[in-house]
Design an enzyme around this catalytic site. Structure first.
Site: not given
Length: 322
Positions: A60-61
């Protein structure tokens, strides 16, 4: 650099893990302070040159661009079999059904996407980013076990959750003969020590390595209380983690750092490294001196009086970070 085993495994990791949420395209996520590939490249190279072999990111980064940047730079500067590469699964990557969580479908989908972005055929440590209350524990643990057996993952780890949830997942894996978690990436620093109540004793008893995130309390342990940065003004999540009474601890860090003639970050990280349960703090670095301080902290020994001065002011906090 010093190296230790990760929990009860035979895997050697550096005592500092480079947290790679800092690296990713600013326009592809919620963090406007992230660094693109050109700016990230020298910092990752600096970490490698300092002996850091442990790198942690997540799908998700920055909408996957952290994995893309980290994978590309590590391929350019390091041999794959000499580094320990970790990523995570759980957060929502797409709208609609099955776009996140820890179902078998989500886990199998996301490992392939992560491997593609990282440019590798396996990850050393695949971590669940949070507990998923909407998926049966058996489904999650069997799916992770199957990834290990398929050769896509070497070890599995978990992140912030309640100790009873972690214990349940470990027991479920053991009961079925599946792969157990070897690490816990949790919220732990001088300003937040609630993990000492149950999670850390559980990890010590079960031989699980501890990889604290936010070891510098979102930078609060490195600067005067109330000082704002670009990141802190945009960090809604971080603004809920700490409280006004933590100022006393920050002041203690400042006094000891001044007496020692070292930056505050070194004192705060050295305290974590003194904790028997801690394997490697996950340290983010957006400037060269962030890495220099982290590496120097490995060699900084605090005496009993200093440890007491740092620990004595602590007051209980609400559970935060799960």
């Amino acid at each position: 650099m010093q190296y230790v085993k990760l929990g009860s495994t035979g895997l050697d990791v550096s005592r500092i893990c480079l947290g790679c949420m800092t690296y990713g395209l600013p326009d592809r996520g919620v963090h406007e302070w992230t660094l693109d590939e050109e700016a990230s490249r020298p910092l990752i190279r600096q970490a490698l040159d300092a002996g850091i072999n442990f790198f942690d990111t997540a799908n998700v980064y920055s909408d996957g661009t952290s994995e893309e940047i980290v994978g590309k730079v590590l391929r350019d500067f390091a041999r794959r079999d000499e580094i320990v590469l970790a990523t995570k699964v759980h957060g929502r990557m797409r709208t609609g059904p099955n776009g996140g969580g820890l179902s078998r479908k989500a886990i199998f989908t996301e490992i392939d996407h992560s491997l593609g972005r990282l440019g590798t055929d396996y990850v050393d440590l695949y971590q669940i980013h949070r507990f998923d209350p909407h998926t049966p524990v058996e489904e999650t643990m069997e799916a992770l076990h199957d990834l290990v057996k398929a050769g896509k993952v070497r070890y599995i780890g978990a992140s912030s959750m309640y100790a009873w949830q972690f214990s349940k997942m470990q027991y479920t894996a053991e009961r079925h003969g599946w792969t157990r978690f070897v690490s816990m990436q949790n919220h732990y620093n001088l300003l937040y020590r609630e993990e000492e109540r149950e999670m850390l004793p559980l990890c010590a008893d079960q031989g699980v390595g501890v990889l604290p995130w936010s070891p510098l309390a979102r930078g609060r342990l490195t600067r005067d209380w109330g000082t704002a940065t670009d990141r802190s003004t945009q960090d809604d999540f971080g603004s809920r983690l700490y409280q006004e009474g933590d100022r006393t601890i920050v002041e203690a860090v400042t006094r000891i750092a001044n007496d020692r003639g070292v930056p505050r970050a070194q004192v705060a990280l050295a305290w974590l490294l003194h904790q028997d349960t801690v394997t490697a703090p996950i340290v983010g670095a957006s400037k060269p001196h962030h890495l220099e301080d982290a590496v120097a902290a490995v060699e900084l020994t605090l005496n009993e009086k200093e440890l007491e001065e740092l620990e004595q002011p602590y007051a209980p906090h609400p559970i935060a970070g799960h």
